[in-house]
Design a protein around this motif. Structure first.
Motif, short mmCIF file in Angstrom:
data_model
loop_
_atom_site.label_atom_id
_atom_site.label_comp_id
_atom_site.label_asym_id
_atom_site.label_seq_id
_atom_site.Cartn_x
_atom_site.Cartn_y
_atom_site.Cartn_z
N MET A 1 0.91 -1.06 0.12
CA MET A 1 -0.03 -0.02 0.00
C MET A 1 0.98 1.23 0.12
O MET A 1 1.91 1.27 0.71
N SER A 2 0.55 2.35 -0.91
CA SER A 2 1.32 3.37 -0.74
C SER A 2 0.36 4.47 -0.95
O SER A 2 -0.79 4.36 -1.23
N GLY A 3 0.94 6.04 -0.92
CA GLY A 3 0.14 6.87 -0.98
C GLY A 3 0.82 8.23 -0.74
O GLY A 3 2.01 8.34 -0.77
N GLN A 4 0.20 9.41 -0.88
CA GLN A 4 0.54 10.51 -0.63
C GLN A 4 -0.44 11.40 0.30
O GLN A 4 -1.53 11.11 0.49
N THR A 50 6.08 9.84 5.79
CA THR A 50 6.28 10.33 4.50
C THR A 50 7.51 11.18 4.09
O THR A 50 8.31 11.71 4.95
N ALA A 107 4.94 11.38 0.13
CA ALA A 107 4.55 10.02 -0.13
C ALA A 107 5.17 8.99 1.17
O ALA A 107 6.15 9.28 1.55
N GLN A 130 -2.37 -1.33 -3.50
CA GLN A 130 -3.33 -0.03 -3.10
C GLN A 130 -2.64 1.12 -2.93
O GLN A 130 -1.52 1.31 -2.60
N ARG A 131 -3.17 2.07 -3.63
CA ARG A 131 -2.74 3.49 -3.75
C ARG A 131 -3.97 4.19 -3.03
O ARG A 131 -5.02 4.37 -3.61
N LEU A 132 -3.58 5.04 -2.26
CA LEU A 132 -4.47 5.91 -1.42
C LEU A 132 -3.79 7.26 -1.53
O LEU A 132 -2.61 7.52 -1.40
N SER A 133 -4.76 8.20 -0.97
CA SER A 133 -4.26 9.64 -0.69
C SER A 133 -4.92 10.21 0.39
O SER A 133 -6.34 9.81 0.81
N SER A 134 -4.43 11.22 1.02
CA SER A 134 -5.13 11.45 2.08
C SER A 134 -4.49 12.97 2.49
O SER A 134 -3.51 13.65 2.09
#
Length: 817
Positions: free
Chosen positions: A1-4, A29, A34, A68-72
């Motif tokens: 799982m990764s995201g920004q 991050t 990221a 999975q790709r998330l953003s918050s």
């Protein structure tokens, strides 16, 4: 799982935000905001993202077979989180240093009641040992060959190291691991820290977790050598949006692997917090009380070899009595030289911390703390044939007989206060992640009374109850200030600078017992010492970010520190005063983090790090191999020495079903132009220099090869099984590089099993099993040596060792409500 992670209003990326999975810190991050979590176990979880001055974001996530790709987007104006209070002293990918982060879950996996060093045994360059042999009681940790006197330890930014000995006696804080939410080990000099200098590593502990939901937990273990651990933890969660209350009560006891090496340990931890918008106030108190049967003498070498001729040499030199020799043959490697039923170490340490974290506008925040540590306790010892005059007692005349010696029981006391304040002002702009900076420091004072009392004597002479036969006090003031900044000069290139100024004033006044020393009067010597030191410690580094999760880094750091108390008061007769040490530390390395490596399938995560270090010392204080009468290592300055090596660390995991992590350290640890020093047969404080050519030798207690490997799998849902393998190469007991004074290489295999179920009536029940030393190896992890010129003029060597437990187990039951 990764995201920004971004600011919800401006859309600016937020570097340095903390990422937690089910309450455990799993990362932070990067410069672009990221993050990547290599493995998310099957099932439902909560991902939390926190950042100073923002509302935390809680995201429900489910472990899947695809990436999975998330953003918050975080909303500004949130209350400050506990994690922000320790960021000032933590390393990250921008600081170009070698470090290891461990979260609450990492520690919980191994926490069956053994002391904290044993929970860190699988981290790079670490060697641990236990006086009692089984990890409960007095334990020690060495990192890159440096003992805990050279390892800076802090709890929530507050120094833990004893101001005089520089050691961190974790026995005084049993079950501390159950209250830790995150821990970072920095190897080498690392970033500037409060307290004692980091001369091999630093261990930065945080207990400042804020849990918003109410909870209750209990952990219970039982195992070999009648070892018990029981604790209960609780928390109210966030009350009225403002208040939190957390607590823990613990008890650990063990008979120990060694005979007469029992431990009885008790501790508590309580924290009360208040938070509103940009203000967080937290009061923490924790305490530990320990009673341990003294096991610091170890066992004589004939107890391991069974060599009767060698055993007789110990008897002839008064190292052992005839009765002790008979017990050596009967008890073997579990032998203890003490038989008095209250030959114990008794100590209590109470800690009080008041923390403030205050947001100051959009770009600044302040962390500050006041602290007080109160410690008191004593060693109680039975001593035979002691000269009355050495204890301030007159000779006893009975009829026509004059009695000059007696059997007696004494207590050596410590009574101390350590108090002060720390602060860190952090600059973390929301609209520009190129520059981050911290300015911090601390002022601390330590007051310690050392004294001895005779509580019983066969011939008491003119003594009174609790006859005081020596007294000295110590006052130490330590203050420091540091400034640190990271600057992203190019999208891929960052630079780091850190400077620290530190001043120490140390005063000792009074007498210390030293029978046999050439300058002793009635068995006492004047140990008055008045010294001051001012150190300036610069650090600098650079990082280069490469495509596909790669990074190169390099740094140079200077560390300096003052000698410890024993270096002053235990130095041999006629020797010069010990010198301060200086360390020039160069670190360079390569990191790779790939959450999508694809080696074992689509969900394979890969991490790898190679770190080269060169630690060049001037006037390094190295262990001679000898101990004083309360088990403290004696040391001597060597003009030039170095440690250099390569640390390799890697891990690979697939779908959370199986993972392998390994670390390997290859090092060379040398003293240049070393000359051996031996002592006369009557006192270790009277040196006799043995002429001989200066030569290069290996630094004592510094293995050239250390490795640790963990293979863990999840064959069934909720069931995790792991094999842990540790290897340590040959170590020398002193600096002579003599094959007759060494620890043999050893390899240890452990087995761990944990099975968690979630019935409807409680949140979780977890059953655990830890089998230590599965292969039943008879190994030794520590020791010391005495070298004398005997009456014949020949060198006589007497080695003592600390055998570790053969195969043993611990069972655990944990319940979360």
């Amino acid at each position: 799982m990764s995201g920004q992670v971004k600011d919800a209003r401006s859309g600016i990326a937020l570097p340095g935000a903390t990422v937690l999975l089910d309450g455990a810190v799993v990362g932070a991050t990067d410069a672009a905001g990221a993050f990547a979590v290599p493995v998310v176990p099957a099932g439902a979880h909560t991902l939390r993202i926190t950042f100073v001055g923002y509302e935390p974001a809680d995201l429900p996530v489910v472990g899947q077979t695809q990436e999975q790709r998330l953003s918050s987007a975080l909303q500004p104006g949130g209350v400050l989180t506990g994690e922000a209070l320790v960021t000032a002293s933590r390393a990250n990918d921008r600081t170009a240093t070698a470090y290891t982060n461990l979260g609450k879950q990492d520690l919980a996996k191994r926490n069956f009641g053994q002391d904290l060093p044993y929970l860190l045994d699988q981290t790079p360059s670490v060697v641990v040992n236990s006086d009692a042999g089984a990890g409960v009681g007095y334990t020690d940790i060495r990192i890159r060959g440096t003992s805990n006197t050279g390892i800076n330890m802090t709890i929530n930014g507050v120094p833990l190291n004893d101001a005089e000995s520089h050691g961190s006696f974790l026995i005084n804080l049993p079950d501390l691991a159950s209250s830790i939410n995150s821990l970072q080990i920095q190897r080498g000099v690392g970033t500037s820290q409060n307290g004692g200098a980091a001369f091999g590593a630093s261990i930065n502990i945080s207990t400042l977790e804020n849990r918003r939901e109410a909870y209750g937990e209990t952990q219970n273990s039982f195992g070999s050598f009648n070892t018990w651990k029981n604790n209960v933890s609780f928390g109210t969660g966030l009350l009225g949006g403002r208040f939190t209350l957390d607590g823990r009560l613990s008890r650990i006891s063990s008979d120990g692997y060694m005979n007469r090496a029992a431990s009885d340990l008790k501790s508590y931890y309580f924290a009360a917090g208040y938070q509103q918008k940009n203000t967080l106030i937290k009061f923490i108190t924790f305490s530990g009380r320990e009673k341990t049967y003294q096991a610091w003498n170890g066992v004589p070498e004939p107890a391991l070899t069974g060599d009767r001729a060698d055993l007789q040499k110990y008897v002839d030199n008064y190292e052992l009595t005839e009765a002790d020799a008979a017990r050596v043959l009967a008890e073997g490697r579990r032998f203890s030289s003490y038989t008095y039923d209250n030959q114990t170490d008794n100590y209590q340490q109470n800690h009080y911390q008041l923390h403030l974290n205050q947001g100051l506008g959009q770009n600044w925040n302040l962390g500050a703390a006041l602290h007080l540590t109160r410690g008191f306790g004593y060693y109680e010892s039975y001593r035979t044939g002691r000269t009355l005059a050495n204890f301030g007692l007159d000779n006893v005349v009975i009829g026509g007989t004059t009695i000059k010696k007696t059997n007696l029981i004494d207590r050596k006391w410590l009574d101390n206060y350590f108090y002060g304040g720390t602060f860190a002002l952090n600059y973390q702009p929301r609209d520009n992640d190129k520059l981050q900076a911290t300015f911090g420091g601390a002022w601390n004072r330590f007051l310690n009374d050392h004294y001895g009392e005779v509580i019983w004597a066969q011939y008491a002479s003119n003594g009174n109850i609790r006859q005081r036969y020596y007294f000295n006090d110590a006052v130490k003031t330590d203050y420091n200030a540091y400034a640190r900044a990271t600057l992203q000069v190019l999208p891929a290139l960052g630079v780091y600078a850190d400077v620290q100024a530190r001043h120490i004033r140390y005063n000792i006044d009074g007498m210390e017992p030293r029978p046999g020393a050439a300058n002793a009067v009635k068995g006492l010597v004047d140990v008055s010492t008045h010294v001051g030191y001012t150190f300036f410690n610069p650090k600098a580094g650079a990082t280069l970010t490469l495509p596909r999760g790669q990074q190169l880094y390099a740094s140079f750091a200077v560390g300096q520190r003052e000698p410890v108390r024993a270096d002053f008061v235990d130095r041999p007769t006629g020797s010069e005063q010990p010198k301060a040490e200086r360390l020039n530390d160069f670190e360079a390395g390569y990191r790779l983090a790939r959450p999508d490596a694809g080696l074992l399938g689509p969900n394979t995560a890969l991490r790898f790090e190679a770190n080269y270090f060169y630690m060049g010392y001037r006037n390094q204080l190295v262990a001679t191999g000898q101990l004083n009468d309360v088990g403290t290592a004696l040391r001597t300055n060597v003009a030039r020495s170095y440690r250099t090596g390569l640390e390799l660390t890697g891990s690979v995991s697939a779908n959370d079903k199986i993972s392998l992590s390994s670390t390997l350290t290859l090092s060379r640890n040398r003293i240049l132009n070393y000359r051996d020093v031996t002592y006369d047969a009557d006192s270790l404080y009277n040196p006799i220099r043995v002429d001989g050519p200066a030569r290069s030798t290996t630094v004592s207690y510094s293995p050239s090869v250390i490795s640790a490997h963990t293979l863990e799998g999840q064959p069934l849902k909720g069931l995790r099984v792991a094999l842990l393998y540790k290897t340590v190469s040959r170590q020398y007991l002193d600096n002579s590089t003599s094959e007759t004074r060494r620890l043999k290489p050893y390899q240890v295999l452990d087995f761990r099993l944990r099975y968690a179920i979630r019935p409807v009536f409680v949140k979780e029940i977890e059953l655990g099993l830890l089998v230590n030393n599965v292969l039943n190896r008879q190994y030794v992890a520590n020791g010391y040596t005495y070298g004398y010129l005997g009456a014949s003029g020949r060198q006589e060597t007497f080695n003592w060792y600390f055998p570790q437990a053969t195969r043993n187990y611990l069972l655990s039951v944990g319940v979360k409500f």
